[in-house]
Design a protein around this motif. Structure first.
Motif, PDB file in Angstrom:
ATOM      1  N   GLU A  39       0.837  -1.208   0.000  1.00  0.00           N
ATOM      2  CA  GLU A  39       0.000   0.000   0.000  1.00  0.00           C
ATOM      3  C   GLU A  39       0.867   1.252   0.000  1.00  0.00           C
ATOM      4  N   LEU A  40       1.971   1.209   0.741  1.00  0.00           N
ATOM      5  CA  LEU A  40       2.897   2.344   0.741  1.00  0.00           C
ATOM      6  C   LEU A  40       3.504   2.544  -0.642  1.00  0.00           C
ATOM      7  N   LEU A  41       3.757   1.451  -1.351  1.00  0.00           N
ATOM      8  CA  LEU A  41       4.264   1.564  -2.714  1.00  0.00           C
ATOM      9  C   LEU A  41       3.228   2.252  -3.605  1.00  0.00           C
ATOM     10  N   LEU A  42       1.972   1.874  -3.471  1.00  0.00           N
ATOM     11  CA  LEU A  42       0.913   2.529  -4.256  1.00  0.00           C
ATOM     12  C   LEU A  42       0.776   3.995  -3.878  1.00  0.00           C
ATOM     13  N   LEU A  43       0.892   4.308  -2.579  1.00  0.00           N
ATOM     14  CA  LEU A  43       0.879   5.715  -2.158  1.00  0.00           C
ATOM     15  C   LEU A  43       2.051   6.473  -2.770  1.00  0.00           C
ATOM     16  N   ALA A  44       3.209   5.831  -2.828  1.00  0.00           N
ATOM     17  CA  ALA A  44       4.383   6.474  -3.420  1.00  0.00           C
ATOM     18  C   ALA A  44       4.167   6.747  -4.904  1.00  0.00           C
ATOM     19  N   VAL A  45       3.584   5.795  -5.618  1.00  0.00           N
ATOM     20  CA  VAL A  45       3.288   5.999  -7.038  1.00  0.00           C
ATOM     21  C   VAL A  45       2.337   7.175  -7.204  1.00  0.00           C
ATOM     22  N   GLY A  46       1.250   7.162  -6.454  1.00  0.00           N
ATOM     23  CA  GLY A  46       0.245   8.216  -6.581  1.00  0.00           C
ATOM     24  C   GLY A  46       0.765   9.586  -6.214  1.00  0.00           C
ATOM     25  N   SER A  47       1.530   9.676  -5.137  1.00  0.00           N
ATOM     26  CA  SER A  47       2.024  10.986  -4.717  1.00  0.00           C
ATOM     27  C   SER A  47       3.113  11.496  -5.644  1.00  0.00           C
ATOM     28  N   CYS A  48       3.933  10.607  -6.183  1.00  0.00           N
ATOM     29  CA  CYS A  48       4.993  11.014  -7.114  1.00  0.00           C
ATOM     30  C   CYS A  48       4.386  11.578  -8.397  1.00  0.00           C
ATOM     31  N   THR A  49       3.469  10.841  -8.994  1.00  0.00           N
ATOM     32  CA  THR A  49       2.880  11.313 -10.247  1.00  0.00           C
ATOM     33  C   THR A  49       1.983  12.531 -10.015  1.00  0.00           C
ATOM     34  N   SER A  50       1.303  12.590  -8.878  1.00  0.00           N
ATOM     35  CA  SER A  50       0.455  13.752  -8.580  1.00  0.00           C
ATOM     36  C   SER A  50       1.291  15.018  -8.455  1.00  0.00           C
ATOM     37  N   ASP A  51       2.447  14.917  -7.825  1.00  0.00           N
ATOM     38  CA  ASP A  51       3.336  16.072  -7.710  1.00  0.00           C
ATOM     39  C   ASP A  51       3.691  16.595  -9.096  1.00  0.00           C
ATOM     40  N   ASP A  52       4.047  15.674 -10.004  1.00  0.00           N
ATOM     41  CA  ASP A  52       4.377  16.067 -11.375  1.00  0.00           C
ATOM     42  C   ASP A  52       3.184  16.715 -12.065  1.00  0.00           C
ATOM     43  N   VAL A  53       2.050  16.014 -12.046  1.00  0.00           N
ATOM     44  CA  VAL A  53       0.868  16.465 -12.788  1.00  0.00           C
ATOM     45  C   VAL A  53       0.412  17.841 -12.315  1.00  0.00           C
ATOM     46  N   LEU A  54       0.322  18.030 -11.000  1.00  0.00           N
ATOM     47  CA  LEU A  54      -0.137  19.329 -10.493  1.00  0.00           C
ATOM     48  C   LEU A  54       0.872  20.431 -10.794  1.00  0.00           C
ATOM     49  N   SER A  55       2.161  20.118 -10.725  1.00  0.00           N
ATOM     50  CA  SER A  55       3.190  21.112 -11.056  1.00  0.00           C
ATOM     51  C   SER A  55       3.107  21.505 -12.527  1.00  0.00           C
ATOM     52  N   ILE A  56       2.945  20.523 -13.400  1.00  0.00           N
ATOM     53  CA  ILE A  56       2.852  20.802 -14.839  1.00  0.00           C
ATOM     54  C   ILE A  56       1.592  21.616 -15.134  1.00  0.00           C
ATOM     55  N   LEU A  57       0.476  21.239 -14.532  1.00  0.00           N
ATOM     56  CA  LEU A  57      -0.770  21.990 -14.760  1.00  0.00           C
ATOM     57  C   LEU A  57      -0.669  23.418 -14.245  1.00  0.00           C
ATOM     58  N   ARG A  58       0.016  23.607 -13.145  1.00  0.00           N
ATOM     59  CA  ARG A  58       0.219  24.966 -12.621  1.00  0.00           C
ATOM     60  C   ARG A  58       0.998  25.797 -13.640  1.00  0.00           C
ATOM     61  N   LYS A  59       2.040  25.206 -14.236  1.00  0.00           N
ATOM     62  CA  LYS A  59       2.824  25.913 -15.264  1.00  0.00           C
ATOM     63  C   LYS A  59       1.978  26.203 -16.505  1.00  0.00           C
ATOM     64  N   MET A  60       0.972  25.361 -16.755  1.00  0.00           N
ATOM     65  CA  MET A  60       0.064  25.574 -17.885  1.00  0.00           C
ATOM     66  C   MET A  60      -1.070  26.531 -17.527  1.00  0.00           C
ATOM     67  N   ARG A  61      -1.030  27.042 -16.305  1.00  0.00           N
ATOM     68  CA  ARG A  61      -2.043  27.971 -15.782  1.00  0.00           C
ATOM     69  C   ARG A  61      -3.446  27.349 -15.752  1.00  0.00           C
ATOM     70  N   GLN A  62      -3.469  26.081 -15.400  1.00  0.00           N
ATOM     71  CA  GLN A  62      -4.740  25.378 -15.256  1.00  0.00           C
ATOM     72  C   GLN A  62      -5.182  25.433 -13.803  1.00  0.00           C
ATOM     73  N   GLU A  63      -6.416  25.805 -13.593  1.00  0.00           N
ATOM     74  CA  GLU A  63      -6.962  25.881 -12.242  1.00  0.00           C
ATOM     75  C   GLU A  63      -7.918  24.717 -12.013  1.00  0.00           C
ATOM     76  N   PHE A  64      -8.040  24.337 -10.756  1.00  0.00           N
ATOM     77  CA  PHE A  64      -8.990  23.298 -10.362  1.00  0.00           C
ATOM     78  C   PHE A  64      -9.431  23.609  -8.946  1.00  0.00           C
ATOM     79  N   SER A  65     -10.634  23.177  -8.608  1.00  0.00           N
ATOM     80  CA  SER A  65     -11.139  23.444  -7.257  1.00  0.00           C
ATOM     81  C   SER A  65     -10.792  22.312  -6.295  1.00  0.00           C
ATOM     82  N   SER A  66     -10.621  21.105  -6.828  1.00  0.00           N
ATOM     83  CA  SER A  66     -10.173  20.005  -5.977  1.00  0.00           C
ATOM     84  C   SER A  66      -9.480  18.951  -6.825  1.00  0.00           C
ATOM     85  N   TYR A  67      -8.641  18.181  -6.154  1.00  0.00           N
ATOM     86  CA  TYR A  67      -7.909  17.102  -6.809  1.00  0.00           C
ATOM     87  C   TYR A  67      -7.837  15.927  -5.845  1.00  0.00           C
ATOM     88  N   ARG A  68      -7.967  14.745  -6.402  1.00  0.00           N
ATOM     89  CA  ARG A  68      -7.863  13.520  -5.629  1.00  0.00           C
ATOM     90  C   ARG A  68      -7.183  12.482  -6.511  1.00  0.00           C
TER      91      ARG A  68
END
Length: 152
Positions: A39-68
């Motif tokens: 489960e920790l491995l799955l959490l690591a996968v999710g948190s690693c890719t989420s960090d990338d995705v949200l950072s990239i979207l921020r650079k693209m000036r994409q807004e969102f009200s929530s993310y999961r």
């Protein structure tokens, strides 16, 4: 990079590296309020890719009200009980452009997320789904099928 933990009799393992405590179960104690190592491995996968995705979207000036992010997986029945697959679900609410979200996910899973790339290279099938405002945009896309623009 270094982590450490100790055994808590009758409970499991607690990290003790000076950060917030991570509680991991010991198979002979089986405390349900603790995470299993996989489960920790799955959490690591999710948190690693989420960090990338949200950072990239921020650079693209994409807004969102929530993310999961939800990550599911299944282990093989035979030993060693390796992961057969990891399915990552990126769930957004708000005015997110689906094409930009898809591009961010593809960049993460094929180029930047060291954890997902590590497990994929280790033989785990990695899939993703993209949901925006309750609507499924991409469903169970196999990461192996993703081609980045520079690969095309």
């Amino acid at each position: 990079m270094k982590v450490s933990f100790h055994y808590v009799p009758g409970e499991g393992f607690d990290s003790d590296d000076g950060k917030d405590t991570v509680r991991i179960y010991f198979s002979q104690d089986k405390k349900e309020m603790r995470h299993a190592p996989t489960e920790l491995l799955l959490l690591a996968v999710g948190s690693c890719t989420s960090d990338d995705v949200l950072s990239i979207l921020r650079k693209m000036r994409q807004e969102f009200s929530s993310y999961r992010c939800e990550v599911s997986g299944e282990k093989r029945e035979e030993h060693p009980r390796l992961l057969r697959y990891a399915h990552i679900r990126y769930i957004f609410e708000g005015p997110v452009d689906p094409e930009k979200a898809r591009k961010a996910i593809h960049l993460s899973l094929r180029k930047y997320c060291s954890v997902s790339i590590t497990i994929e290279r280790g033989g785990v099938r990695v899939l993703y789904s993209l949901i925006i405002n309750g609507e499924t945009v991409d469903d169970s896309v196999d990461v192996e099928s993703i081609k980045l623009e520079e690969e095309a």
